[in-house]
Design a protein around this motif. Sequence first.
Motif, PDB file in Angstrom:
ATOM      1  N   VAL A  63       0.836  -1.208   0.000  1.00  0.00           N
ATOM      2  CA  VAL A  63       0.000   0.000   0.000  1.00  0.00           C
ATOM      3  C   VAL A  63       0.870   1.256   0.000  1.00  0.00           C
ATOM      4  O   VAL A  63       0.457   2.292  -0.504  1.00  0.00           O
ATOM      5  N   ILE A  64       2.068   1.170   0.538  1.00  0.00           N
ATOM      6  CA  ILE A  64       2.953   2.352   0.507  1.00  0.00           C
ATOM      7  C   ILE A  64       3.286   2.687  -0.953  1.00  0.00           C
ATOM      8  O   ILE A  64       3.198   3.830  -1.369  1.00  0.00           O
ATOM      9  N   ILE A  65       3.660   1.655  -1.709  1.00  0.00           N
ATOM     10  CA  ILE A  65       3.848   1.855  -3.153  1.00  0.00           C
ATOM     11  C   ILE A  65       3.490   0.557  -3.887  1.00  0.00           C
ATOM     12  O   ILE A  65       4.249  -0.417  -3.847  1.00  0.00           O
ATOM     13  N   PRO A  66       2.292   0.525  -4.510  1.00  0.00           N
ATOM     14  CA  PRO A  66       1.849  -0.717  -5.163  1.00  0.00           C
ATOM     15  C   PRO A  66       2.834  -1.192  -6.238  1.00  0.00           C
ATOM     16  O   PRO A  66       3.437  -0.372  -6.937  1.00  0.00           O
ATOM     17  N   SER A 117       4.088  10.145  -6.337  1.00  0.00           N
ATOM     18  CA  SER A 117       2.737  10.495  -6.777  1.00  0.00           C
ATOM     19  C   SER A 117       1.754   9.332  -6.564  1.00  0.00           C
ATOM     20  O   SER A 117       0.545   9.513  -6.660  1.00  0.00           O
ATOM     21  N   HIS A 118       2.262   8.127  -6.274  1.00  0.00           N
ATOM     22  CA  HIS A 118       1.380   6.975  -6.005  1.00  0.00           C
ATOM     23  C   HIS A 118       1.475   6.495  -4.555  1.00  0.00           C
ATOM     24  O   HIS A 118       0.895   5.464  -4.207  1.00  0.00           O
ATOM     25  N   CYS A 119       2.216   7.243  -3.758  1.00  0.00           N
ATOM     26  CA  CYS A 119       2.450   6.821  -2.376  1.00  0.00           C
ATOM     27  C   CYS A 119       1.128   6.688  -1.612  1.00  0.00           C
ATOM     28  O   CYS A 119       0.300   7.594  -1.651  1.00  0.00           O
ATOM     29  N   PHE A 126      -2.069  -8.812   0.724  1.00  0.00           N
ATOM     30  CA  PHE A 126      -2.265  -7.418   1.104  1.00  0.00           C
ATOM     31  C   PHE A 126      -3.258  -6.730   0.156  1.00  0.00           C
ATOM     32  O   PHE A 126      -3.489  -7.204  -0.959  1.00  0.00           O
ATOM     33  N   VAL A 127      -3.759  -5.589   0.592  1.00  0.00           N
ATOM     34  CA  VAL A 127      -4.671  -4.791  -0.241  1.00  0.00           C
ATOM     35  C   VAL A 127      -3.997  -4.507  -1.592  1.00  0.00           C
ATOM     36  O   VAL A 127      -2.863  -4.040  -1.654  1.00  0.00           O
ATOM     37  N   GLY A 128      -4.678  -4.824  -2.670  1.00  0.00           N
ATOM     38  CA  GLY A 128      -4.164  -4.508  -4.010  1.00  0.00           C
ATOM     39  C   GLY A 128      -3.008  -5.365  -4.479  1.00  0.00           C
ATOM     40  O   GLY A 128      -2.415  -5.089  -5.516  1.00  0.00           O
ATOM     41  N   ARG A 129      -2.659  -6.409  -3.751  1.00  0.00           N
ATOM     42  CA  ARG A 129      -1.475  -7.203  -4.092  1.00  0.00           C
ATOM     43  C   ARG A 129      -1.567  -7.803  -5.500  1.00  0.00           C
ATOM     44  O   ARG A 129      -0.586  -7.921  -6.207  1.00  0.00           O
ATOM     45  N   MET A 130      -2.772  -8.226  -5.921  1.00  0.00           N
ATOM     46  CA  MET A 130      -2.874  -8.880  -7.228  1.00  0.00           C
ATOM     47  C   MET A 130      -3.661  -8.038  -8.228  1.00  0.00           C
ATOM     48  O   MET A 130      -4.101  -8.537  -9.264  1.00  0.00           O
ATOM     49  N   GLY A 131      -3.855  -6.773  -7.912  1.00  0.00           N
ATOM     50  CA  GLY A 131      -4.589  -5.929  -8.855  1.00  0.00           C
ATOM     51  C   GLY A 131      -5.324  -4.806  -8.158  1.00  0.00           C
ATOM     52  O   GLY A 131      -4.770  -4.108  -7.316  1.00  0.00           O
ATOM     53  N   HIS A 132      -6.604  -4.652  -8.512  1.00  0.00           N
ATOM     54  CA  HIS A 132      -7.391  -3.528  -7.992  1.00  0.00           C
ATOM     55  C   HIS A 132      -7.407  -3.515  -6.455  1.00  0.00           C
ATOM     56  O   HIS A 132      -7.514  -4.582  -5.840  1.00  0.00           O
ATOM     57  N   PRO A 133      -7.315  -2.316  -5.857  1.00  0.00           N
ATOM     58  CA  PRO A 133      -7.331  -2.253  -4.385  1.00  0.00           C
ATOM     59  C   PRO A 133      -8.573  -2.870  -3.754  1.00  0.00           C
ATOM     60  O   PRO A 133      -8.559  -3.252  -2.584  1.00  0.00           O
ATOM     61  N   SER A 156       7.471  -6.394   1.352  1.00  0.00           N
ATOM     62  CA  SER A 156       8.595  -6.585   0.438  1.00  0.00           C
ATOM     63  C   SER A 156       9.808  -5.759   0.837  1.00  0.00           C
ATOM     64  O   SER A 156       9.745  -4.903   1.711  1.00  0.00           O
ATOM     65  N   SER A 157      10.921  -6.035   0.162  1.00  0.00           N
ATOM     66  CA  SER A 157      12.180  -5.355   0.487  1.00  0.00           C
ATOM     67  C   SER A 157      12.349  -4.088  -0.326  1.00  0.00           C
ATOM     68  O   SER A 157      13.368  -3.434  -0.234  1.00  0.00           O
ATOM     69  N   ARG A 158      11.343  -3.739  -1.129  1.00  0.00           N
ATOM     70  CA  ARG A 158      11.496  -2.628  -2.069  1.00  0.00           C
ATOM     71  C   ARG A 158      11.905  -1.331  -1.371  1.00  0.00           C
ATOM     72  O   ARG A 158      11.206  -0.817  -0.520  1.00  0.00           O
TER      73      ARG A 158
END
Lengths: 167, 424
Positions: free
Chosen positions: A18-21, A35-37, B385-392, A65-67
């Motif tokens: 959720v921090i950065i998809p 801009s997507h944070c 997690f939320v949105g992990r595989m696509g749309h939130p 993740s480790s990103r």
Amino acid sequence: MIFKGKAWIYEDNIDTDVIIPARYLNTTDPKELASHCMEDLDPDFSTKVEAGDIIVAGNNFGCGSSREHAPLAIKSAGISCVVASSFARIFYRNSINIGLPILECKDCNKKIKTGDILEIDTDKGIISNITSGEIFEARPFPEFIKGIINAGGLMNYAKEVDEKCRQ
Amino acid sequence: MGMTITQKILAKHSGKDFVEPGELVMAEVDLALANDITGPVAIEEFKKAGGHKVFDREKIALIPDHFAPNKDIKSAELCKTLREFAKAQQIKHYYEVGRMGIEHAFLPEQGIVLPGDLVIGADSHTCTYGALGAFSTGVGSTDLAFAMMTGKCWFKVPETIKFIYHGKPNPWVTGKDLILHTIGDIGVDGALYKAMEFTGDTITHLNIDERLTMSNMAIEAGGKNGIMEPDEITLEYVKNRAKKPYEVFRSDPDAAYSDIIDYDVKKIQPKIALPHLPENVVDVEAVDNIAIDQVVIGSCTNGRLEDMRLAAKVLKGHKVHPYLRLIIIPATQQVYQDMIKEGITEIFVDAGAVVSTPTCGPCLGGYMGILAKGERAVATTNRNFVGRMGHPESEVYLSNPAVAAASAVKGRIAHPKEVVCCDI
Ligand code: SF4
């Protein structure tokens, strides 16, 4: 260092997705990442966040993740400091490595409200809520983390430690 | 005072006889790993810090697996950065699409990571190799850049939680169910900063693929690593793969643990993790009628040959539910080939599944199976997690390959015994 800004309150287990998809991880440009944070959790975040603002969250902030794109996105969105009850290990490491100040303070997210104005002294570990007048004490950085910060980031610090190990 | 296996590997690699939890060490790494997402960031840091030559071209692995085969122009650029660096530095372990696999399935399979190794990777699931008795953990791109320059990485020696599993697993219960049960029990931060050591007679019932699945998900409980002592099965597995010498470490009987947790495996049934955290674990049988739109069988968690065999056992002679997509992604090129040889691919295609080349793809919402708003997937991956595989507003349910396959047939979350008449 002293930071002043308004608080953004979040719950436990805010993960790196959720921090950065991941759909935005095809870039490494910090501005684009910013801009997507937080957009899947808080679509207003990137447009409403102001330089100096402070994220205050619950347990296990940055899990997943480790990103390194995650602390990078937060930092380049203008966040000056992240306070959380606890951090996920890799996120903690990455933040220190890229120079995003982070502090551990238990349950702060339950006592501070979104929009409160905070002043944080990272050296002393003091968090002052200017809006409510409350003061919180954060856990000071362990010595070795201070070492990394004082050396100006991981690359420099690790070189110092490396030299010491060789001696 | 004795040491745990984790302490021993860290001590050995930092040139010490003894290390204790909390101690800071600078350790030599046997392998530093990055992929097409984290690699380019590390390469940039490496160059910024004035890096010219990597410390050892044989101890670095660069694997384009997340968005490869390139999903769009931007990811093509990332893969190109990785490829050009690998070429310029003559990195030994660079593997191109068509010869690669998802990093955490590929490296053990090829004997590139071995018992006793100290491995870091700019990918959180680097903890997977603990199943072979290695210390391996995820780091960030800056850590990786430093390791590529110096061959070293700093660590705080972790405390260890020991998990002891007793008894033979029930039918359809796999390593995936044991680790889901564990995460459900201790929570997603239950092992924060700590080493997880998996022991007990149950482990001897598990094949290497299942053990890799367990260690893979240590990070989902916040763990620094998830390690197992090598046994005969481990040594048999590495025997013909090992590309270099290796060393077997074991915990001392008087090693100190921050906690010891026992599980009676006979009480564990197939599990599923509900959205949106891997700790939301319930029995498959306790789930109401939840309709699903997609099933994904693959990833570094469950994309190995044993996983595919298990899914095939359930799918054989059945058809995928009419309004559901079943996407099967073997984790490595070797698995892909073995599936063809064993007739598994045919079973999948006959059932109406799509079978892909190895890639992370949908596991992280990259491509090859993205969910639309409101859609639900059962996946053998590791994160929901939320949105992990696509749309939130989409949902991911985590399960073992047999449950995933049964759910693909039924069009809803299903126990394998609903599809296969006799238990295995
Ligand atoms: S399969 Fe999924 S969890 Fe594993 S490395 Fe790829 S993206 Fe990460």
